[in-house]
Enzyme design. Structure first.
Site, PDB file in Angstrom:
ATOM      1  N   CYS B  86       0.819  -1.221   0.000  1.00 29.37           N
ATOM      2  CA  CYS B  86       0.000   0.000   0.000  1.00 29.37           C
ATOM      3  C   CYS B  86       0.846   1.262   0.000  1.00 29.37           C
ATOM      4  O   CYS B  86       0.310   2.366  -0.157  1.00 29.37           O
ATOM      5  CB  CYS B  86      -0.944  -0.006   1.193  1.00 29.37           C
ATOM      6  SG  CYS B  86      -1.957  -1.497   1.261  1.00 29.37           S
ATOM      7  N   CYS B 209     -13.294   0.608   7.689  1.00 31.98           N
ATOM      8  CA  CYS B 209     -12.485   0.139   6.558  1.00 31.98           C
ATOM      9  C   CYS B 209     -12.591   1.086   5.376  1.00 31.98           C
ATOM     10  O   CYS B 209     -13.617   1.734   5.178  1.00 31.98           O
ATOM     11  CB  CYS B 209     -12.965  -1.224   6.085  1.00 31.98           C
ATOM     12  SG  CYS B 209     -13.005  -2.479   7.356  1.00 31.98           S
ATOM     13  N   ILE B 212     -13.101  -0.823  -1.632  1.00 35.68           N
ATOM     14  CA  ILE B 212     -12.371  -1.302  -2.815  1.00 35.68           C
ATOM     15  C   ILE B 212     -12.493  -0.202  -3.871  1.00 35.68           C
ATOM     16  O   ILE B 212     -13.616   0.231  -4.177  1.00 35.68           O
ATOM     17  CB  ILE B 212     -13.011  -2.596  -3.349  1.00 35.68           C
ATOM     18  CG1 ILE B 212     -13.021  -3.691  -2.274  1.00 35.68           C
ATOM     19  CG2 ILE B 212     -12.335  -3.062  -4.643  1.00 35.68           C
ATOM     20  CD1 ILE B 212     -11.681  -4.103  -1.769  1.00 35.68           C
ATOM     21  N   HIS B 335      -9.351   3.905  -1.660  1.00 43.24           N
ATOM     22  CA  HIS B 335      -7.983   3.384  -1.496  1.00 43.24           C
ATOM     23  C   HIS B 335      -7.597   2.471  -2.656  1.00 43.24           C
ATOM     24  O   HIS B 335      -7.438   1.263  -2.479  1.00 43.24           O
ATOM     25  CB  HIS B 335      -7.893   2.649  -0.152  1.00 43.24           C
ATOM     26  CG  HIS B 335      -6.537   2.122   0.193  1.00 43.24           C
ATOM     27  ND1 HIS B 335      -5.360   2.694  -0.239  1.00 43.24           N
ATOM     28  CD2 HIS B 335      -6.159   1.040   0.959  1.00 43.24           C
ATOM     29  CE1 HIS B 335      -4.330   1.997   0.224  1.00 43.24           C
ATOM     30  NE2 HIS B 335      -4.782   0.991   0.942  1.00 43.24           N
TER      31      HIS B 335
END
Lengths: 386, 386
Positions: B86, B209, B212, B335
């Site tokens: 990441c 979280c 996607i 992200h």
């Protein structure tokens, strides 16, 4: 820019290794060998560049620079994976060279690794095909054997290169691999076997291809001024080149030459202050037999179209004018993709140290040529005794 | 080492984009925006660094630096994909910074990209899990939500951080994303929704979280002395840090802190000649809500264990002492893994130019923190108005 030297090298054997030889252990083994060979301490290493192509896909392992660093016990330093398909290893050397030459770091560990053999062949072929342009070419079903089949056809058509001339690359490289303890294939072949082996993508046959391989190779770089204080025989990086070319065959004006190789070679020759004629020994990217012939033309060893005759007449043999792939090349030594660029360096450092298995007589200048895709990216490094 | 400036930025919107928006087009769009923003010519670009994590696996596309270069029409230059899970985008900036600072290149294009949304969620989770150590940890079935669940438990146990304090990160970042035209989620949330959303890995819930995402972001780097001749408002890179830490939870002496973040920040602060107290605005790696709290402690904004109280008392809000993630962060902005490090730079350049959507009043110093894995690798960049 400071002079940069290679002060240590390491390599695992190449081949289909056991499943428990995971990708990280392969890299760690090669790195440990290189560190030991250099005589430096683990704690002297200031950065790690790791070349790998498809570890996320074939070995379920990404973030390899930090995972390998962790297993080596050298955390707390910058760790970077670099990728340019089959040229990933060459790019790792390039990035390490830049950071040492610029004065940013003194001791840099560079390593290349790939673990391929545990996956089904279809998965491997699909993973390797990601080196092409998925949307505009590979989606049609093209594979790299297919791409190089068209390239081989075109070289034969344009220059009269014969099937037998191309086969000589395989015969020579198998012969060279015979005594290399790191090589995957240590057996000779002959014309009959090569030109009658089964088709992979016509006209490319099995013996025109490198095998599926596992393996890793590594090197330690440092400023030339510090290399003199170390125990081993060091080798200087005299020139470094890196360029990109078309990622699709349809963008190539000529299928028989790779502009990225020509440009990377010119950059490396210019930096080293030499020309092709000064090269005493070379490791070039024979991902297929025809690719070695094209490389020897693109690098300026032979005129365009004359690479086939050159290999036939022995000019690239161990006792020829330009000995090419004394290690056995990708075809006999094996081609763990991300490791190949560093494996070339491993062989050439042994040549310049005078300790190679197939030792060329007194080489002063050695060249490594690493290619990604069908010419999408290339690196060239020129090494010299020092 | 020369001063290095950012003279152009570009970004696609982040989100679940159409299938025809292939990974290469995303990168090309962000690059084209950045080039246009800088006012330089395409032909001025001398090198390309591209951050991407798992393009080979989720988008069937490797060798991205040359494929993207080819579609941009800027072949014949060195192109390198860099990967550190990441933190791949942050590493791309780092490598670009090194080559400009050292004098090797004048104009370097850096871009980060990921295309994730076309694959089944199980494949995405498995691909992301390759950021951990496959052999020694991930093979057990551990995922990153699972890893950060243990980290969150440990932070709550060690420091009395409350479930509600952690949830405040999600509420703040969703609020910040509300007006960001690049953000994937442009809707507010509240305490009730966050702490009652479904469990992903207890105690981590859905609203802890990031989504996607697909997307790309890019920047143009050049020497500060050349930046002055360009039309746009440039921003200087005052400091750059990059370090690695353990790739397994079992190797971490303390689950509530990431040594790579601390080391990368110290390197960047030292190079910039500043301390944490000088930072006016920051984009940090909130891959989960707890990760933002830990980042604000590791970067030195707050004492260890006090990050939960800090977000609760509004110290990281837009009008707080340390405004954190004014873009909405990974949680609201999205992200796309390889793009995140460059998306942080995109936001901070707009902040220092005074053109951000959630503009902080007169910031002089901005900080970008990008993390790979559960602390396996981190980059920190300090930017300043110039």
């Amino acid at each position: 820019m400071r002079g940069v030297s290679i002060v240590g090298i390491g390599s695992t054997p190449f081949g289909r290794l056991e499943a428990e030889e995971d990708i990280v252990k392969l890299a760690v083994d090669a790195c440990s060998d290189a560190i030991r060979d250099s005589g430096i301490k683990y704690s002297s290493i200031q950065a790690l560049y790791l070349g790998n192509f498809v570890g996320e896909r074939l070995a379920a392992q990404g973030a390899l620079a930090s995972v390998v660093g962790g297993r080596l016990g050298i955390l707390g330093i910058p760790g970077t994976k670099v990728e340019g398909a089959c040229a990933s290893g060459g790019i790792a050397i390039r990035e390490g060279f830049i950071t040492v030459a610029s004065g940013l770091y003194d001791f840099v560990l560079v390593v290349g690794v790939e673990k391929m053999s545990n996956m089904p062949i279809g998965d491997i072929t699909a993973a390797l095909a990601t080196a092409g342009d998925e949307k505009y070419e590979m989606r049609t079903g093209l594979t790299f054997p297919g791409a190089f089949a068209m390239i081989m056809e075109e070289h034969m058509r344009s220059y009269g290169t014969s099937r037998e001339q191309v086969a000589q690359v395989s015969i020579k490289n198998h012969q060279n691999g015979l005594n290399n303890p790191k090589a995957q294939f240590r057996r000779a072949t002959n014309m009959d076997e090569v030109i009658n082996s089964r088709f992979i993508a016509e006209p490319i046959r099995l013996f025109d291809c490198p095998p599926i391989s596992d393996g890793a190779a590594a090197a330690i770089l440092c400023p030339t001024e510090l290399a003199r204080d170390l125990p081993g025989k060091s080798v200087q990086i005299l020139g470094s080149g890196h360029s990109t070319g078309p990622s699709t065959l349809t963008q190539m004006p000529d299928l028989t030459t790779f502009s990225a190789s020509i440009q990377a070679a010119q950059q490396a020759y210019d930096m080293a202050g030499i020309s092709a004629a000064d090269v005493d020994v070379a490791e070039v990217h024979d991902c297929f037999t025809i690719a070695e012939i094209i490389a020897t033309e693109d690098l300026g060893f032979f005129r365009k179209g004359e690479g086939g005759q050159a290999v036939e007449s022995g000019e690239t043999a161990l006792d020829g004018l330009y000995p090419v792939n004394p290690s056995g090349g990708l075809i006999a030594k094996g081609h763990p993709v991300g490791a190949t660029g560093l494996a070339q360096i491993y062989e050439l450092v042994t040549q310049l140290r005078g300790t190679a298995v197939n030792q060329i007589a007194h080489p002063d200048i050695a060249l490594a040529h690493n290619l990604g895709g069908a010419g999408a990216v290339a690196t060239v490094h020129v090494l010299g005794r020092r």
